[in-house]
Design a protein around this motif. Sequence first.
Motif, mmCIF file in Angstrom:
data_model
loop_
_atom_site.group_PDB
_atom_site.id
_atom_site.type_symbol
_atom_site.label_atom_id
_atom_site.label_comp_id
_atom_site.label_asym_id
_atom_site.label_seq_id
_atom_site.Cartn_x
_atom_site.Cartn_y
_atom_site.Cartn_z
ATOM 1 N N ARG A 218 0.829 -1.207 0.000
ATOM 2 C CA ARG A 218 0.000 0.000 0.000
ATOM 3 C C ARG A 218 0.865 1.260 0.000
ATOM 4 O O ARG A 218 1.927 1.300 0.611
ATOM 5 C CB ARG A 218 -0.932 0.002 1.216
ATOM 6 C CG ARG A 218 -2.012 1.075 1.158
ATOM 7 C CD ARG A 218 -2.973 0.932 2.332
ATOM 8 N NE ARG A 218 -3.724 -0.316 2.224
ATOM 9 C CZ ARG A 218 -4.815 -0.465 1.496
ATOM 10 N NH1 ARG A 218 -5.278 0.552 0.771
ATOM 11 N NH2 ARG A 218 -5.456 -1.612 1.467
ATOM 12 N N LYS A 219 0.409 2.295 -0.674
ATOM 13 C CA LYS A 219 1.147 3.547 -0.729
ATOM 14 C C LYS A 219 1.067 4.281 0.607
ATOM 15 O O LYS A 219 0.160 4.071 1.400
ATOM 16 C CB LYS A 219 0.578 4.438 -1.838
ATOM 17 C CG LYS A 219 0.756 3.875 -3.242
ATOM 18 C CD LYS A 219 0.180 4.830 -4.274
ATOM 19 C CE LYS A 219 0.368 4.280 -5.686
ATOM 20 N NZ LYS A 219 -0.195 5.199 -6.707
ATOM 21 N N GLU A 220 2.041 5.174 0.838
ATOM 22 C CA GLU A 220 2.056 5.959 2.062
ATOM 23 C C GLU A 220 0.803 6.816 2.148
ATOM 24 O O GLU A 220 0.331 7.359 1.147
ATOM 25 C CB GLU A 220 3.295 6.850 2.107
ATOM 26 C CG GLU A 220 4.610 6.100 2.170
ATOM 27 C CD GLU A 220 4.782 5.345 3.478
ATOM 28 O OE1 GLU A 220 4.183 5.785 4.489
ATOM 29 O OE2 GLU A 220 5.490 4.326 3.490
ATOM 30 N N GLY A 221 0.266 6.938 3.353
ATOM 31 C CA GLY A 221 -0.928 7.753 3.524
ATOM 32 C C GLY A 221 -1.701 7.356 4.763
ATOM 33 O O GLY A 221 -1.233 6.557 5.590
ATOM 34 N N LEU A 222 -2.895 7.910 4.888
ATOM 35 C CA LEU A 222 -3.715 7.699 6.077
ATOM 36 C C LEU A 222 -4.094 6.236 6.257
ATOM 37 O O LEU A 222 -4.024 5.700 7.368
ATOM 38 C CB LEU A 222 -4.974 8.562 5.986
ATOM 39 C CG LEU A 222 -6.006 8.380 7.108
ATOM 40 C CD1 LEU A 222 -5.388 8.715 8.453
ATOM 41 C CD2 LEU A 222 -7.236 9.237 6.833
ATOM 42 N N VAL A 223 -4.507 5.572 5.185
ATOM 43 C CA VAL A 223 -4.947 4.173 5.284
ATOM 44 C C VAL A 223 -3.798 3.287 5.744
ATOM 45 O O VAL A 223 -3.978 2.418 6.610
ATOM 46 C CB VAL A 223 -5.518 3.693 3.942
ATOM 47 C CG1 VAL A 223 -5.879 2.203 4.013
ATOM 48 C CG2 VAL A 223 -6.738 4.499 3.563
ATOM 49 N N LYS A 224 -2.610 3.485 5.180
ATOM 50 C CA LYS A 224 -1.469 2.672 5.574
ATOM 51 C C LYS A 224 -1.096 2.922 7.031
ATOM 52 O O LYS A 224 -0.783 1.989 7.774
ATOM 53 C CB LYS A 224 -0.277 2.966 4.663
ATOM 54 C CG LYS A 224 0.938 2.100 4.955
ATOM 55 C CD LYS A 224 2.024 2.273 3.920
ATOM 56 C CE LYS A 224 3.187 1.337 4.198
ATOM 57 N NZ LYS A 224 4.233 1.436 3.144
ATOM 58 N N ALA A 225 -1.127 4.181 7.446
ATOM 59 C CA ALA A 225 -0.836 4.503 8.834
ATOM 60 C C ALA A 225 -1.818 3.839 9.789
ATOM 61 O O ALA A 225 -1.434 3.282 10.826
ATOM 62 C CB ALA A 225 -0.857 6.021 9.036
ATOM 63 N N ALA A 226 -3.106 3.868 9.409
ATOM 64 C CA ALA A 226 -4.131 3.231 10.241
ATOM 65 C C ALA A 226 -3.926 1.719 10.298
ATOM 66 O O ALA A 226 -4.075 1.103 11.363
ATOM 67 C CB ALA A 226 -5.518 3.563 9.698
ATOM 68 N N GLN A 227 -3.580 1.115 9.166
ATOM 69 C CA GLN A 227 -3.338 -0.323 9.134
ATOM 70 C C GLN A 227 -2.182 -0.710 10.063
ATOM 71 O O GLN A 227 -2.262 -1.699 10.797
ATOM 72 C CB GLN A 227 -3.016 -0.783 7.710
ATOM 73 C CG GLN A 227 -4.240 -1.024 6.851
ATOM 74 C CD GLN A 227 -3.875 -1.640 5.516
ATOM 75 O OE1 GLN A 227 -2.996 -1.176 4.807
ATOM 76 N NE2 GLN A 227 -4.562 -2.707 5.158
ATOM 77 N N ILE A 228 -1.108 0.040 9.990
ATOM 78 C CA ILE A 228 0.050 -0.254 10.842
ATOM 79 C C ILE A 228 -0.303 -0.102 12.317
ATOM 80 O O ILE A 228 0.072 -0.938 13.149
ATOM 81 C CB ILE A 228 1.231 0.664 10.479
ATOM 82 C CG1 ILE A 228 1.702 0.380 9.044
ATOM 83 C CG2 ILE A 228 2.390 0.477 11.445
ATOM 84 C CD1 ILE A 228 2.739 1.342 8.529
#
Length: 244
Positions: free
Chosen positions: A230-240
């Motif tokens: 997944r590309k960097e961004g809000l969704v990836k941050a939330a997933q992590i």
Amino acid sequence: SVSSLTACMSNSLWQYFTHCDFLRHYPLWSRNRITASFKFPNGLGVWLATVSPLCVALAIFNTKEKILRISGVVLSAILFACLLLNFTRGTLIAVLLALAFLAWKRGDTAKKMLLFFLLFLLFGMGLLTIFGGKEIIASYVARGWSSVYRLDLVKMCWKMFLDRPFFGHGINTFMSMYESYSSEITFKGVSYAHNCYMQILAETGIFSLIAFLWMAAVLSISSMKSIANRKEGLVKAAQIGILA
């Protein structure tokens, strides 16, 4: 949601300063431990261990939206304060492990982030000691009975497992059978084993524990693969943050 997060944090701090939460009117737990609208400190501790990594992840991974990053920093600071006031050692360990995972995923700021949290923790403990007195430190380092109590519960689960290692004694049987395996310590009102893995062993056997660990491993591995693609961004941050 943001509203539930704000309500629980506000309630936690309100309870500490007024000695009563504003939702269910629960008083402070022994040694001034906050519970918010949860009945026991452990309940709030689980909530803190779940939400805190998500807020930290939003603060350090979401590089595009400054408002979310600032919000993540502020929320993380408040949650860490609640963490210190909750005095649940298991929660503290869980959050430290989650932060180590986040630092590993971030890479370049790993050492700085861990150092910052440790300094914050020490600073917070210092302030709590000044304003809260000796009971604050006692809540962390002088709860010997709690450690002995939980260790004995683990021993009970192990004895129950050895009696029926493959399929266990049955779901929800620990509470009705623990007295048969208790030691010299007298236990009253035990509701669970304070160790999910050992209780699974005692109640449903080795196969259930293996299945549980397998599902957890598959979920973790698939989540890691999804995050990597997944590309960097809000969704990836939330997933992590959720994975942590």
